[in-house]
Scaffold this motif. Structure first.
Motif, PDB file in Angstrom:
ATOM      1  N   LEU A 242       0.857  -1.185   0.000  1.00 46.56           N
ATOM      2  CA  LEU A 242       0.000   0.000   0.000  1.00 46.56           C
ATOM      3  C   LEU A 242       0.891   1.233   0.000  1.00 46.56           C
ATOM      4  CD1 LEU A 242      -2.608  -1.018   2.754  1.00 46.56           C
ATOM      5  CD2 LEU A 242      -3.085  -0.791   0.306  1.00 46.56           C
ATOM      6  N   PRO A 243       0.412   2.347  -0.563  1.00 45.10           N
ATOM      7  CA  PRO A 243       1.198   3.579  -0.512  1.00 45.10           C
ATOM      8  C   PRO A 243       1.208   4.159   0.893  1.00 45.10           C
ATOM      9  CG  PRO A 243      -0.938   3.999  -1.498  1.00 45.10           C
ATOM     10  CD  PRO A 243      -0.848   2.519  -1.324  1.00 45.10           C
ATOM     11  N   SER A 244       2.223   4.929   1.199  1.00 42.06           N
ATOM     12  CA  SER A 244       2.327   5.501   2.546  1.00 42.06           C
ATOM     13  C   SER A 244       1.209   6.484   2.849  1.00 42.06           C
ATOM     14  CB  SER A 244       3.689   6.179   2.726  1.00 42.06           C
ATOM     15  OG  SER A 244       3.844   7.250   1.803  1.00 42.06           O
ATOM     16  N   ASP A 245       0.597   7.063   1.796  1.00 42.99           N
ATOM     17  CA  ASP A 245      -0.499   8.012   2.020  1.00 42.99           C
ATOM     18  C   ASP A 245      -1.868   7.353   1.873  1.00 42.99           C
ATOM     19  OD1 ASP A 245      -0.442   7.549  -0.687  1.00 42.99           O
ATOM     20  OD2 ASP A 245      -0.518   9.666  -1.279  1.00 42.99           O
ATOM     21  N   PRO A 300       1.027  10.448   6.437  1.00 44.16           N
ATOM     22  CA  PRO A 300       1.595   9.256   5.801  1.00 44.16           C
ATOM     23  C   PRO A 300       2.295   8.348   6.805  1.00 44.16           C
ATOM     24  CG  PRO A 300       2.066  11.198   4.494  1.00 44.16           C
ATOM     25  CD  PRO A 300       1.485  11.699   5.778  1.00 44.16           C
ATOM     26  N   LEU A 301       2.210   7.057   6.525  1.00 49.08           N
ATOM     27  CA  LEU A 301       2.908   6.076   7.342  1.00 49.08           C
ATOM     28  C   LEU A 301       4.386   6.030   6.975  1.00 49.08           C
ATOM     29  CD1 LEU A 301       0.471   3.018   7.201  1.00 49.08           C
ATOM     30  CD2 LEU A 301       1.101   4.281   9.272  1.00 49.08           C
ATOM     31  N   PRO A 302       5.256   5.791   7.942  1.00 45.29           N
ATOM     32  CA  PRO A 302       6.659   5.532   7.594  1.00 45.29           C
ATOM     33  C   PRO A 302       6.745   4.272   6.736  1.00 45.29           C
ATOM     34  CG  PRO A 302       6.412   5.997   9.942  1.00 45.29           C
ATOM     35  CD  PRO A 302       5.030   5.830   9.398  1.00 45.29           C
ATOM     36  N   PRO A 303       7.483   4.298   5.646  1.00 44.40           N
ATOM     37  CA  PRO A 303       7.607   3.114   4.794  1.00 44.40           C
ATOM     38  C   PRO A 303       8.250   1.950   5.544  1.00 44.40           C
ATOM     39  CG  PRO A 303       8.375   5.073   3.654  1.00 44.40           C
ATOM     40  CD  PRO A 303       8.206   5.465   5.092  1.00 44.40           C
ATOM     41  N   GLY A 304       7.973   0.768   5.062  1.00 39.69           N
ATOM     42  CA  GLY A 304       8.559  -0.432   5.646  1.00 39.69           C
ATOM     43  C   GLY A 304       7.565  -1.577   5.678  1.00 39.69           C
ATOM     44  N   LEU A 305       7.951  -2.669   6.316  1.00 40.77           N
ATOM     45  CA  LEU A 305       7.123  -3.868   6.391  1.00 40.77           C
ATOM     46  C   LEU A 305       6.305  -3.852   7.681  1.00 40.77           C
ATOM     47  CD1 LEU A 305       6.594  -6.538   4.808  1.00 40.77           C
ATOM     48  CD2 LEU A 305       8.176  -7.624   6.439  1.00 40.77           C
ATOM     49  N   TYR A 306       4.996  -3.881   7.536  1.00 40.90           N
ATOM     50  CA  TYR A 306       4.067  -3.939   8.660  1.00 40.90           C
ATOM     51  C   TYR A 306       3.523  -5.369   8.732  1.00 40.90           C
ATOM     52  CZ  TYR A 306       4.173   1.155   9.040  1.00 40.90           C
ATOM     53  OH  TYR A 306       4.583   2.470   9.218  1.00 40.90           O
ATOM     54  N   THR A 307       3.551  -5.948   9.915  1.00 44.04           N
ATOM     55  CA  THR A 307       3.121  -7.332  10.076  1.00 44.04           C
ATOM     56  C   THR A 307       1.839  -7.409  10.894  1.00 44.04           C
ATOM     57  OG1 THR A 307       4.533  -7.604  12.029  1.00 44.04           O
ATOM     58  CG2 THR A 307       5.464  -8.235   9.888  1.00 44.04           C
ATOM     59  N   GLY A 308       1.064  -8.435  10.619  1.00 48.76           N
ATOM     60  CA  GLY A 308      -0.182  -8.637  11.343  1.00 48.76           C
ATOM     61  C   GLY A 308      -0.260 -10.042  11.900  1.00 48.76           C
ATOM     62  N   ARG A 309      -0.914 -10.182  13.026  1.00 50.79           N
ATOM     63  CA  ARG A 309      -1.105 -11.492  13.654  1.00 50.79           C
ATOM     64  C   ARG A 309      -2.522 -11.566  14.183  1.00 50.79           C
ATOM     65  NH1 ARG A 309      -0.752 -13.197  19.069  1.00 50.79           N
ATOM     66  NH2 ARG A 309      -0.254 -15.428  19.343  1.00 50.79           N
ATOM     67  N   ALA A 310      -3.169 -12.704  13.918  1.00 51.73           N
ATOM     68  CA  ALA A 310      -4.500 -12.981  14.469  1.00 51.73           C
ATOM     69  C   ALA A 310      -4.417 -14.253  15.289  1.00 51.73           C
ATOM     70  CB  ALA A 310      -5.518 -13.138  13.352  1.00 51.73           C
ATOM     71  N   ALA A 311      -5.069 -14.258  16.437  1.00 50.41           N
ATOM     72  CA  ALA A 311      -5.107 -15.439  17.295  1.00 50.41           C
ATOM     73  C   ALA A 311      -6.532 -15.655  17.770  1.00 50.41           C
ATOM     74  CB  ALA A 311      -4.168 -15.286  18.487  1.00 50.41           C
ATOM     75  N   LEU A 312      -7.036 -16.886  17.618  1.00 52.06           N
ATOM     76  CA  LEU A 312      -8.330 -17.265  18.161  1.00 52.06           C
ATOM     77  C   LEU A 312      -8.067 -17.985  19.476  1.00 52.06           C
ATOM     78  CD1 LEU A 312     -11.420 -17.412  17.763  1.00 52.06           C
ATOM     79  CD2 LEU A 312     -11.071 -19.623  16.633  1.00 52.06           C
ATOM     80  N   ILE A 313      -8.611 -17.427  20.554  1.00 49.43           N
ATOM     81  CA  ILE A 313      -8.315 -17.908  21.905  1.00 49.43           C
ATOM     82  C   ILE A 313      -9.589 -18.483  22.510  1.00 49.43           C
ATOM     83  CG2 ILE A 313      -7.506 -17.228  24.198  1.00 49.43           C
ATOM     84  CD1 ILE A 313      -6.045 -14.883  22.733  1.00 49.43           C
ATOM     85  N   ARG A 314      -9.492 -19.709  23.031  1.00 47.89           N
ATOM     86  CA  ARG A 314     -10.643 -20.380  23.662  1.00 47.89           C
ATOM     87  C   ARG A 314     -10.214 -20.886  25.034  1.00 47.89           C
ATOM     88  NH1 ARG A 314     -13.567 -24.357  19.796  1.00 47.89           N
ATOM     89  NH2 ARG A 314     -14.179 -22.317  18.968  1.00 47.89           N
ATOM     90  N   ASP A 315     -10.955 -20.498  26.043  1.00 50.44           N
ATOM     91  CA  ASP A 315     -10.663 -20.913  27.422  1.00 50.44           C
ATOM     92  C   ASP A 315      -9.217 -20.600  27.803  1.00 50.44           C
ATOM     93  OD1 ASP A 315     -13.280 -21.929  27.654  1.00 50.44           O
ATOM     94  OD2 ASP A 315     -12.663 -23.863  26.831  1.00 50.44           O
TER      95      ASP A 315
END
Length: 331
Positions: A242-245, A300-315
């Motif tokens: 994605l572009p920084s803007d 604008p965002l600083p350029p670079g690699l942005y990482t994402g994590r999703a976790a499904l938590i039960r009990d």
């Protein structure tokens, strides 16, 4: 996404196509079933629904979990998106036998109640029936239009290509519905002797172990806006860069088999550290859902690699997790 009422989703399995037993077939042990499609469960397909073992209008799978719906008579192997279906996933014969029925030509389209006249009792859509002898039959439903490659009377072995996973008939997501029957009676390949108790009864029919997964994450991705459910299910809501803007940075996650009280945790990390985190406590049991987190961007965002994590938590334990990334460009 909650399941549709049973009267709308019930598969008219015996009305799909006629089948006949092999002449002179003797009593034999149950066939050993191979995985009936070309995918790796947990990576590029998942088991959405199992045979319903609950009496009356309720529904439960063989573990007494909620991965079924009223009067569901087979096992649903689901694809993560419409894009995966369009790329092509092969359906294969689960065991040796003779093709005793086939149908092709029905369109691939998400089912809506006003389409009953079009479906006209052909709930299974495009499909194949294979007779394995001694009263054992498998049936393969919702195959892709124009993809069925076997003919009636053809002898097949385990793994023989039958066609492609599709969206034909009474179906709301791309998947293969596999039914197993013995002398006309439905059999759950995970619990062939029934499931009056919570857990398998009798040895599963699978030739290789096929784990029961009580829910998990299907996919996740980054976008520059909040996607809608149709985009997520289509597989069109992900951007590699994605572009920084960009107007926003949004991380979404798509899950199945969620239960009331589960927590879906979404985290975004910028190149220099944590950027956004949000927990969603789920208030009801659902077949499928998605959630998203992110921020509208005022600069604008600083350029670079942005990482994402999703976790499904039960009990309190992580049941499933996925990661992804998006490159923010300097331009």
């Amino acid at each position: 996404m909650a399941p549709l009422p049973a009267r709308l989703l019930r598969l008219s399995l015996l009305s799909l196509l006629p089948f006949s037993l092999l002449p002179g077939a003797a009593e034999a042990e149950a066939p050993r079933l191979a995985l009936p499609l070309d995918c790796q469960p947990g990576r590029d397909c998942f088991l959405q629904n199992y045979v319903d073992h609950a009496p009356g209008p309720d529904a439960q799978d063989f573990t007494c979990g909620p991965l079924s719906y009223d009067d569901h008579r087979g096992t649903d192997f689901a694809l993560p998106s419409l894009a995966a279906m369009e790329a092509g996933v092969q359906v294969r014969a689960a065991a040796p036998g003779i093709v005793t029925g086939r149908r092709d030509g029905m369109i691939d389209r998400l089912y809506a109640p006003d389409e009953d006249a079009r479906i006209d009792g052909r709930d299974c859509g495009n499909g194949v029936v294979i007779d394995h002898g001694a009263g054992w039959v498998t049936q393969y439903c919702h195959m892709r239009q124009g993809s069925v490659v076997v003919r009636e009377g053809q002898e097949v072995t385990a793994g023989t290509p039958l066609g492609l996973v599709g969206l034909s008939g009474r179906s709301q997501f791309p998947h293969l519905h596999l039914s197993v029957r013995k002398d006309g009676a439905d059999v759950d390949p995970f619990a062939p002797d029934g499931a009056e108790t919570c857990g398998p009864r009798g040895a599963p029919l699978w030739s290789e172990p096929l784990d029961y997964v009580p829910g998990g994450l299907i996919s996740l991705g980054f976008l520059d806006a909040l996607p809608d459910f149709a985009q997520v299910r289509a597989g069109s809501a992900t951007r590699a860069s994605l572009p920084s803007d960009a107007p926003a940075l949004v991380l979404w996650a798509f899950a199945f088999g969620v239960r009331q009280g589960d927590v879906l945790r979404l985290d975004i990390r910028a190149p220099d550290g944590p950027w956004q985190s949000q927990d969603f406590t789920l208030d009801r049991t659902q077949a499928q859902l998605f959630r998203a987190t992110g921020k509208r961007l005022r600069q604008p965002l600083p350029p670079g690699l942005y990482t994402g994590r999703a976790a499904l938590i039960r009990d309190g334990e992580i049941l499933s997790q996925r990661t992804g990334a998006v490159q923010i460009r300097a331009d």
